[in-house]
Write a protein that holds these residues in place. Structure first.
Motif, mmCIF file in Angstrom:
data_model
loop_
_atom_site.group_PDB
_atom_site.id
_atom_site.type_symbol
_atom_site.label_atom_id
_atom_site.label_comp_id
_atom_site.label_asym_id
_atom_site.label_seq_id
_atom_site.Cartn_x
_atom_site.Cartn_y
_atom_site.Cartn_z
ATOM 1 N N LYS A 184 13.943 59.499 68.716
ATOM 2 C CA LYS A 184 13.902 58.047 68.554
ATOM 3 C C LYS A 184 12.446 57.640 68.313
ATOM 4 N N ASN A 185 12.244 56.582 67.583
ATOM 5 C CA ASN A 185 10.912 56.010 67.351
ATOM 6 C C ASN A 185 9.931 57.020 66.747
ATOM 7 N N VAL A 186 10.324 57.631 65.638
ATOM 8 C CA VAL A 186 9.479 58.643 65.000
ATOM 9 C C VAL A 186 8.161 58.026 64.523
ATOM 10 N N LEU A 187 8.198 56.849 63.969
ATOM 11 C CA LEU A 187 6.976 56.201 63.484
ATOM 12 C C LEU A 187 6.029 55.892 64.638
ATOM 13 N N MET A 188 6.562 55.397 65.741
ATOM 14 C CA MET A 188 5.737 55.088 66.908
ATOM 15 C C MET A 188 5.070 56.355 67.446
ATOM 16 N N TRP A 189 5.849 57.451 67.545
ATOM 17 C CA TRP A 189 5.284 58.706 68.041
ATOM 18 C C TRP A 189 4.239 59.266 67.090
ATOM 19 N N SER A 190 4.436 59.071 65.793
ATOM 20 C CA SER A 190 3.427 59.525 64.829
ATOM 21 C C SER A 190 2.106 58.801 65.038
ATOM 22 N N PHE A 191 2.174 57.485 65.233
ATOM 23 C CA PHE A 191 0.952 56.718 65.483
ATOM 24 C C PHE A 191 0.292 57.128 66.797
ATOM 25 N N ILE A 192 1.089 57.336 67.833
ATOM 26 C CA ILE A 192 0.524 57.748 69.119
ATOM 27 C C ILE A 192 -0.155 59.105 68.995
ATOM 28 N N ILE A 193 0.492 60.046 68.319
ATOM 29 C CA ILE A 193 -0.082 61.391 68.165
ATOM 30 C C ILE A 193 -1.389 61.332 67.385
#
Length: 79
Positions: free
Chosen positions: A48-57
């Motif tokens: 879930k929330n692939v875009l959010m996790w990409s930004f966090i990473i």
């Protein structure tokens, strides 16, 4: 006492003795980011929330991938 230092003061610092400490940290951080992004890409259908996790990473340098491996991988698990 001088409170503001400009670029002229940084030019006088010798960074070569710090290189053996800085380079492994940079390499480890880059490797951790790449592994986290590869894992996120491989499991993008179940996360879930692939875009959010990409930004966090990418934006939370070393702690973003660690946070992803601790909390983000649990997103797609069936409970």
């Amino acid at each position: 006492m001088k409170l503001h230092y400009g670029l002229d003061e940084l030019k006088g610092i010798d960074f070569m003795p710090l290189l053996p400490v800085i380079l492994p940290v940079i390499a480890l951080s880059t490797l951790l980011v790449l592994i986290a992004l590869i894992d996120l890409y491989r499991h993008r259908n179940t996360r879930k929330n692939v875009l959010m996790w990409s930004f966090i990473i990418l934006l939370v340098n070393t702690f973003g991938p660690v946070f992803y491996f601790i909390h983000g991988r649990k997103d797609g698990e069936v409970r």
